[in-house]
Structures are given as structure tokens and as C-alpha cells.
Design a protein around this motif. Structure first.
Motif, PDB file in Angstrom:
ATOM      1  N   UNK A 137      -8.776   3.174  13.952  1.00 30.88           N
ATOM      2  CA  UNK A 137      -9.934   3.058  13.072  1.00 30.88           C
ATOM      3  C   UNK A 137      -9.501   3.033  11.610  1.00 30.88           C
ATOM      4  N   UNK A 138      -8.459   3.801  11.292  1.00 33.80           N
ATOM      5  CA  UNK A 138      -8.021   3.935   9.905  1.00 33.80           C
ATOM      6  C   UNK A 138      -6.540   3.606   9.786  1.00 33.80           C
ATOM      7  N   UNK A 139      -6.202   2.853   8.754  1.00 33.01           N
ATOM      8  CA  UNK A 139      -4.797   2.634   8.401  1.00 33.01           C
ATOM      9  C   UNK A 139      -4.504   3.450   7.144  1.00 33.01           C
ATOM     10  N   UNK A 140      -3.539   4.346   7.266  1.00 29.40           N
ATOM     11  CA  UNK A 140      -3.179   5.221   6.152  1.00 29.40           C
ATOM     12  C   UNK A 140      -1.873   4.712   5.550  1.00 29.40           C
ATOM     13  N   UNK A 141      -1.948   4.254   4.316  1.00 28.84           N
ATOM     14  CA  UNK A 141      -0.799   3.674   3.623  1.00 28.84           C
ATOM     15  C   UNK A 141      -0.195   4.733   2.705  1.00 28.84           C
ATOM     16  N   UNK A 142       1.093   4.985   2.875  1.00 28.24           N
ATOM     17  CA  UNK A 142       1.792   5.961   2.034  1.00 28.24           C
ATOM     18  C   UNK A 142       2.851   5.223   1.219  1.00 28.24           C
ATOM     19  N   UNK A 143       2.512   4.807  -0.017  1.00 26.08           N
ATOM     20  CA  UNK A 143       3.498   4.128  -0.867  1.00 26.08           C
ATOM     21  C   UNK A 143       4.328   5.176  -1.616  1.00 26.08           C
ATOM     22  N   UNK A 144       5.619   5.144  -1.425  1.00 22.72           N
ATOM     23  CA  UNK A 144       6.481   6.176  -2.010  1.00 22.72           C
ATOM     24  C   UNK A 144       7.516   5.590  -2.952  1.00 22.72           C
ATOM     25  N   UNK A 145       7.753   6.310  -4.025  1.00 19.09           N
ATOM     26  CA  UNK A 145       8.911   6.024  -4.884  1.00 19.09           C
ATOM     27  C   UNK A 145       9.385   7.337  -5.498  1.00 19.09           C
ATOM     28  N   UNK A 146      10.542   7.787  -5.051  1.00 19.45           N
ATOM     29  CA  UNK A 146      11.212   8.968  -5.612  1.00 19.45           C
ATOM     30  C   UNK A 146      10.366  10.246  -5.583  1.00 19.45           C
ATOM     31  N   UNK A 147       9.659  10.455  -4.480  1.00 19.78           N
ATOM     32  CA  UNK A 147       8.882  11.683  -4.324  1.00 19.78           C
ATOM     33  C   UNK A 147       9.436  12.540  -3.191  1.00 19.78           C
ATOM     34  N   UNK A 148      10.739  12.591  -3.124  1.00 17.61           N
ATOM     35  CA  UNK A 148      11.411  13.364  -2.083  1.00 17.61           C
ATOM     36  C   UNK A 148      10.856  14.782  -1.954  1.00 17.61           C
TER      37      UNK A 148
END
Length: 307
Positions: A3-14
């Protein structure tokens, strides 16, 4: 299909990534897929992302070999990959209450096409700094005190034209079918600070808004966020991006706020030296109602007042 697509865009958030992803996987609503995107991080993000790669809820892990230069290129990629009816862009340094997704989906099932919740600002150690109700205190009444629903065009006319009153993408779930290809213009894709505002303006044009006043999202405030504008170049870029948004509001909706326009002109002039009018860069400022002569007159006025 999820039902839902969860997008996790990451850059240098270790240092925030594990908390972010775990807060997604622990949602009370479980009908979702997770799309993990990394924009060529230079810290230890990839090591953490790889530990989630085979999780049954993770549909994709895509790592860029070269940084895209804009978080909104990652938004576009994630939305194009999404299989779900609804989209949640869960920024990699934020986190959410376990009931966040369930609350939003319930509102969307009642007819809304964009739902967002109140947020609390937190520091790098998860300490609450403030509530975002303070961010909208200039509006009287402050409608964000309680739950509300509103047509998107009315929302733009009354609130979104003033400033970005949807200040954190992590607090929003919206219907994927509302996103049109022209939203991701080169102007938006080149933005670093106002792209979310520009995106919400376009999305809200045909949306039904639902707001949940309970704080179910935690908005991370730390020194590396793109909103921090410590140097002059970033301040100039922020102004130019706001100009694009205000030009769009005027050209598409005939919405203009004279005091906001004047402040943009004056701030642009203050950020430039007395020799700036002899340089091409100064004329990158192209607000719909400001011509070259007007810009130069404003520059002269600002510099005379500063003496």
C-alpha cells in the motif's frame, strides 16, 4: 502490491540511519515496502544500509557511484521506483512515532490525498528542542493547533504562498498518482534548500489536505542539514531558490506578497559588495516584478542606508 512505498534518501547520515530505519520497520501499519537510496555517502552509511538489504520489507537498495548533487533527484528516483499507492519520503536523519503511518493512512482512506502530522524538532541526541506549532505562530488563528482538512488550492492561497508550512518531508504521506513528470523540472532538481516547498506547492494544486496535530514525526536539527545557511553563497542560493518559488506562485496562481518580494530584493542587495552591479552574477536575481533598473535602484538605496 504494498500500500505504501517508503523512500529513504540518505547522504552521510551514518549516525542517524539505524534509528531512522528501525522507526520505519516498527510502524504499527505494516503494509509497505522500503526503498533505500544512498547518494554516494563518504561515511559509514553503506555498512549500515547493507545490514538491512535482505530485510523482507526492503524492496531495493540503490547506491549512487557519484553524488547526484540534489536530494530531489533522489526523491524523483524513489517515486519512479515505488510500487505503492502512497509515498512516504522518510528523510534519513529523522525518525517517527510507531503510530505515524497508521494515522496518516487512516486519514488518506477517508478521502485525503496528502496527509501530514505535527513535528517535534530534536537535536543530534534525540532531545526535543521545540514543537513545530511555533513555526506557524505568525498565522492567526494558528490552525495547526488542531486537526484539519482543506482543499489544496485554498491551502496554497492562505498558507503555502507565505512560506513552506510543510517544513519536513518525513511528516508527509501522499498519493503517488498526484505526482506528475513536470514537477521535477530542472529548476527543482537543481535546488538544495527550497525544493520541498516548490514540490508541495505543485502537489497541493490538486490535493485534499489532512493535518494531524499530534506530534508523530521527529525532525532532526543538526549542523549538517541543508537548511543551515552559514556562508554568503548559501544565503544567495537560498534567495534564488525562493525567487523561483515566488515566480511560480505568481505565474501559475497570480499570487504575490509585496513585502516578501521587497525583502528578497533587499536581502539580495545586502549580500553583494558595491562592485556587484559590474558582475554577471548579480543579475541572476530575476523576480517576476523586478527589472534591471528596479534592481539597481534598490541596490543603491540599500547601500546608501548602510553607510
Amino acid at each position: 502490491m504494498p500500500l505504501v512505498s517508503i523512500i529513504v534518501p540518505n547522504y552521510n547520515h551514518e549516525c542517524f540511519l539505524e534509528h531512522r530505519i528501525d522507526s520505519i520497520l516498527n510502524q504499527t501499519h505494516q503494509d509497505f515496502e522500503v526503498i533505500l537510496l544512498d547518494d554516494a555517502s563518504t561515511d559509514g552509511s553503506l555498512r549500515i544500509l547493507n545490514t538491512y538489504a535482505n530485510h523482507p520489507k526492503v524492496g531495493k537498495l540503490i547506491v549512487n557511484a557519484v553524488n547526484s548533487g540534489s536530494p530531489f533527484r533522489q526523491w524523483q528516483k524513489g517515486i519512479n521506483l515505488a510500487k505503492g499507492k502512497y509515498i512516504w519520503i522518510a528523510e534519513s536523519d529523522d525518525y517517527s512515532d510507531p503510530n505515524f503511518l497508521e494515522a496518516c493512512i487512516n486519514a488518506l482512506k477517508l478521502g485525503a490525498t496528502l496527509c501530514y502530522t505535527q513535528s517535534q524538532d530534536v537535536d543530534a541526541n534525540d532531545n526535543v528542542i521545540s514543537n513545530r506549532i511555533e513555526y506557524t505562530s505568525e498565522f492567526q488563528p494558528n490552525i495547526w493547533d488542531v486537526d484539519f482538512g482543506m482543499e489544496g488550492k485554498e491551502f496554497i492561497l492562505k498558507y503555502l504562498k507565505e512560506k513552506n508550512v510543510i517544513p519536513n518531508a518525513s511528516a508527509v504521506v501522499f498519493k503517488k498518482s498526484m505526482v506528475k513528470d513536470p514537477f521535477f523540472s530542472e529548476a527543482l532538481l537543481n535546488m538544495k534548500m527550497c525544493g520541498d516547498w516548490f514540490f508541495w506547492i505543485q502537489l497541493c494544486e490538486n490535493a485534499k489536505i489532512s493535518f494531524i496535530s499530534k506530534s508523530l514525526n521527529y525532525f532532526r536539527i543538526h549542523q549538517n542539514v541543508s537548511r543551515n545557511q552559514k556562508d554568503i553563497q548559501k544565503k544567495k542560493q537560498r534567495i534564488l531558490e525562493e525567487v523561483i518559488c515566488r515566480n511560480y506562485l505568481y505565474n501559475t496562481h497570480r499570487l504575490s506578497i509585496p513585502e516578501k518580494n521587497k525583502a528578497l530584493v533587499n536581502n539580495w542587495c545586502r549580500l553583494h559588495s558595491k562592485w556587484a552591479p559590474f558582475k554577471k552574477e548579480f543579475y541572476e536575481f530575476k523576480l517576476f516584478n523586478i527589472h534591471t533598473i528596479s534592481l539597481l535602484l534598490s541596490f543603491a538605496t540599500v547601500k546608501l542606508k548602510s553607510k
